[in-house]
Structure formats: C-alpha cells, structure tokens
Design a protein around this motif. Sequence first.
Motif, PDB file in Angstrom:
ATOM      1  N   VAL A  67     -58.455  22.284 -23.411  1.00 28.66           N
ATOM      2  CA  VAL A  67     -57.346  22.776 -22.839  1.00 28.66           C
ATOM      3  C   VAL A  67     -56.246  23.348 -23.718  1.00 28.66           C
ATOM      4  N   ALA A  68     -55.583  24.183 -23.483  1.00 28.29           N
ATOM      5  CA  ALA A  68     -54.291  24.868 -24.030  1.00 28.29           C
ATOM      6  C   ALA A  68     -53.398  24.630 -23.405  1.00 28.29           C
ATOM      7  N   GLU A  69     -52.201  23.784 -23.799  1.00 34.88           N
ATOM      8  CA  GLU A  69     -51.044  23.178 -23.316  1.00 34.88           C
ATOM      9  C   GLU A  69     -49.829  23.612 -24.051  1.00 34.88           C
ATOM     10  N   GLN A  70     -48.707  23.993 -23.090  1.00 32.61           N
ATOM     11  CA  GLN A  70     -47.595  24.276 -23.643  1.00 32.61           C
ATOM     12  C   GLN A  70     -46.339  23.775 -23.023  1.00 32.61           C
ATOM     13  N   ASN A  71     -45.574  23.183 -23.634  1.00 35.23           N
ATOM     14  CA  ASN A  71     -44.384  22.632 -23.051  1.00 35.23           C
ATOM     15  C   ASN A  71     -45.016  21.507 -21.786  1.00 35.23           C
ATOM     16  N   ASN A  72     -46.022  20.730 -22.082  1.00 33.07           N
ATOM     17  CA  ASN A  72     -46.606  19.789 -21.156  1.00 33.07           C
ATOM     18  C   ASN A  72     -47.382  20.476 -19.796  1.00 33.07           C
ATOM     19  N   GLU A  73     -47.443  21.647 -20.075  1.00 29.99           N
ATOM     20  CA  GLU A  73     -48.288  22.341 -18.866  1.00 29.99           C
ATOM     21  C   GLU A  73     -49.733  22.999 -19.556  1.00 29.99           C
ATOM     22  N   ILE A  74     -50.730  22.702 -18.886  1.00 27.59           N
ATOM     23  CA  ILE A  74     -51.868  23.287 -19.157  1.00 27.59           C
ATOM     24  C   ILE A  74     -51.930  24.762 -18.817  1.00 27.59           C
ATOM     25  N   ILE A  75     -51.981  25.594 -19.671  1.00 25.15           N
ATOM     26  CA  ILE A  75     -51.733  27.236 -19.345  1.00 25.15           C
ATOM     27  C   ILE A  75     -53.336  27.877 -19.584  1.00 25.15           C
ATOM     28  N   GLY A  76     -54.357  27.170 -20.105  1.00 26.53           N
ATOM     29  CA  GLY A  76     -55.660  27.692 -20.066  1.00 26.53           C
ATOM     30  C   GLY A  76     -56.698  26.790 -20.409  1.00 26.53           C
ATOM     31  N   PHE A  77     -57.887  27.148 -20.352  1.00 25.16           N
ATOM     32  CA  PHE A  77     -58.927  26.214 -20.894  1.00 25.16           C
ATOM     33  C   PHE A  77     -60.364  26.917 -21.129  1.00 25.16           C
ATOM     34  N   ALA A  78     -61.028  26.476 -22.294  1.00 23.17           N
ATOM     35  CA  ALA A  78     -62.077  27.148 -22.491  1.00 23.17           C
ATOM     36  C   ALA A  78     -63.563  25.944 -22.599  1.00 23.17           C
ATOM     37  N   GLY A  79     -64.542  26.260 -22.418  1.00 24.76           N
ATOM     38  CA  GLY A  79     -65.598  25.370 -22.572  1.00 24.76           C
ATOM     39  C   GLY A  79     -67.023  26.038 -23.228  1.00 24.76           C
ATOM     40  N   TYR A  80     -67.801  25.186 -23.810  1.00 21.44           N
ATOM     41  CA  TYR A  80     -68.959  25.527 -24.223  1.00 21.44           C
ATOM     42  C   TYR A  80     -70.147  24.521 -23.906  1.00 21.44           C
ATOM     43  N   LYS A  81     -71.323  25.087 -23.848  1.00 25.39           N
ATOM     44  CA  LYS A  81     -72.632  24.205 -23.866  1.00 25.39           C
ATOM     45  C   LYS A  81     -73.558  24.736 -24.430  1.00 25.39           C
ATOM     46  N   LYS A  82     -73.770  24.063 -25.960  1.00 21.78           N
ATOM     47  CA  LYS A  82     -74.490  24.246 -26.744  1.00 21.78           C
ATOM     48  C   LYS A  82     -74.084  25.700 -27.287  1.00 21.78           C
ATOM     49  N   TYR A  83     -74.810  26.845 -27.057  1.00 22.15           N
ATOM     50  CA  TYR A  83     -74.310  28.072 -27.524  1.00 22.15           C
ATOM     51  C   TYR A  83     -73.662  28.877 -26.720  1.00 22.15           C
ATOM     52  N   LEU A  84     -73.600  28.507 -25.278  1.00 18.07           N
ATOM     53  CA  LEU A  84     -73.170  29.370 -24.301  1.00 18.07           C
ATOM     54  C   LEU A  84     -71.543  29.011 -24.319  1.00 18.07           C
ATOM     55  N   ILE A  85     -70.844  30.052 -24.045  1.00 17.58           N
ATOM     56  CA  ILE A  85     -69.345  29.950 -23.936  1.00 17.58           C
ATOM     57  C   ILE A  85     -69.191  30.148 -22.299  1.00 17.58           C
ATOM     58  N   SER A  86     -69.170  28.806 -21.874  1.00 12.05           N
ATOM     59  CA  SER A  86     -69.242  28.537 -20.185  1.00 12.05           C
ATOM     60  C   SER A  86     -68.030  29.003 -19.444  1.00 12.05           C
ATOM     61  N   PHE A  87     -66.797  28.553 -20.079  1.00 11.95           N
ATOM     62  CA  PHE A  87     -65.563  28.977 -19.385  1.00 11.95           C
ATOM     63  C   PHE A  87     -64.643  29.426 -20.593  1.00 11.95           C
ATOM     64  N   LEU A  88     -63.782  30.532 -20.023  1.00 14.51           N
ATOM     65  CA  LEU A  88     -62.362  30.921 -20.638  1.00 14.51           C
ATOM     66  C   LEU A  88     -61.519  31.396 -19.468  1.00 14.51           C
ATOM     67  N   PHE A  89     -60.655  30.382 -19.325  1.00 10.92           N
ATOM     68  CA  PHE A  89     -59.617  30.936 -18.045  1.00 10.92           C
ATOM     69  C   PHE A  89     -58.196  30.690 -18.768  1.00 10.92           C
ATOM     70  N   VAL A  90     -57.299  31.584 -18.339  1.00 14.90           N
ATOM     71  CA  VAL A  90     -56.092  31.486 -18.559  1.00 14.90           C
ATOM     72  C   VAL A  90     -55.317  31.715 -17.298  1.00 14.90           C
ATOM     73  N   ASN A  91     -54.037  30.972 -17.298  1.00 14.72           N
ATOM     74  CA  ASN A  91     -53.380  30.961 -16.165  1.00 14.72           C
ATOM     75  C   ASN A  91     -52.683  32.342 -16.094  1.00 14.72           C
ATOM     76  N   PRO A  92     -52.787  33.063 -14.941  1.00 14.63           N
ATOM     77  CA  PRO A  92     -52.567  34.558 -14.997  1.00 14.63           C
ATOM     78  C   PRO A  92     -50.779  34.776 -15.496  1.00 14.63           C
ATOM     79  N   ASP A  93     -50.022  33.547 -15.410  1.00 16.25           N
ATOM     80  CA  ASP A  93     -48.521  33.704 -15.919  1.00 16.25           C
ATOM     81  C   ASP A  93     -48.577  33.812 -17.387  1.00 16.25           C
ATOM     82  N   HIS A  94     -49.628  33.463 -17.902  1.00 16.30           N
ATOM     83  CA  HIS A  94     -49.737  33.499 -19.559  1.00 16.30           C
ATOM     84  C   HIS A  94     -50.692  34.375 -20.045  1.00 16.30           C
ATOM     85  N   TYR A  95     -51.232  35.562 -19.169  1.00 16.81           N
ATOM     86  CA  TYR A  95     -51.950  36.494 -19.835  1.00 16.81           C
ATOM     87  C   TYR A  95     -50.985  37.250 -20.900  1.00 16.81           C
ATOM     88  N   ARG A  96     -51.909  37.888 -21.941  1.00 17.23           N
ATOM     89  CA  ARG A  96     -51.209  38.774 -22.734  1.00 17.23           C
ATOM     90  C   ARG A  96     -50.401  37.799 -23.898  1.00 17.23           C
TER      91      ARG A  96
END
Length: 166
Positions: A67-96
């Motif tokens: 998880v990516a955390e800023q000011n004690n708030e989770i703003i995104g997360f990523a995951g992988y399983k072996k070679y697969l990047i299974s998750f990459l999501f960001v809170n829309p309030d923190h896009y760009r």
Amino acid sequence: MNVKHCVTTTNNMKIRVYERHDWNSVVDIFNKAKPDEFKGSVDKDDLVPLEKDEDILRLFHSSNIYVAEQNNEIIGFAGYKKYLISFLFVNPDHYRQKVATKLLDYILPSIGNKAWLLVVNTNLSAIELYNKFGFTIAEEFLGKYNRNINVTVLRLAIDPSLKSWK
C-alpha cells in the motif's frame, strides 16, 4: 522473492506491506477506481465490487500486496503474484500524483523482466504508464469480465518473448 519493508518516497508517501487492517481502505480505492479502469468497455452498473468478486478476492489473497500511504491515509495499492502484476489501483483523488509510478518502482525489482499484466484496451492512461516502464503488447484478445461481458484485453509484458504467463 525478497520481502521489502517500508520505504518513504517524495511527497511524504510511504510504501509498505499490506496489513489486514488496511482492508476497508483497499476496498474503497478498488471500488472507486474500477469504473475508470473499465470506462468505455463495461457499463458502470455491471462492475462487481471487490468484496463480492470471488475470483478477484482469491487473486488478492494470493498476491503480495503493498500500500501507498500519505498522511496516515492509504491512497493506492499494488500487488503481484509471481510475474503477474495483479493489482495497481490509486484513489481517484490522488490521480496524476505519481502514486502508481512509485508503486511500480517499488514492486518491479521483485518481479524482474518477466513481469506481465492484463489491461483493458480502453484504459489508455494505464497503458501509457506501463509503456513508460518498458511494457509492450504481447497479445490482444477477447476476454470476459465477470465471466459474461466481452472486453478487449491487452497482455503487456516487459519481455514478451519470455512468455512468462504460460
């Protein structure tokens, strides 16, 4: 695979291993960002929330999640399983704000040049991001969202010749 510990990046963002108490924040981010992922491919009313999608839940629980955390708030997360990047999501309030970039910078060294992922062909911002990391189209195919909605899917890979998804 090596297990990493917390790292602080610019903008006072911290990336760390997912913990069980992060669940509600991760669900919220996934469900807020999912419509953007499938915009132009799947009607918003047909999207399945993370907590109700059995296939995605299984993948989540079998992936290495950070998880990516800023000011004690989770703003995104990523995951992988072996070679697969299974998750990459960001809170829309923190896009760009380079959250996805920092998460990829963090997990890619653990995956290496066999990294690959699936992305809907209409998700142009994600495709652009992955291209910056050296991912190219390995194949395009017709997939099924929620086992019944046709979507055009791109398999992106750092080195498509490795066929690490097989």
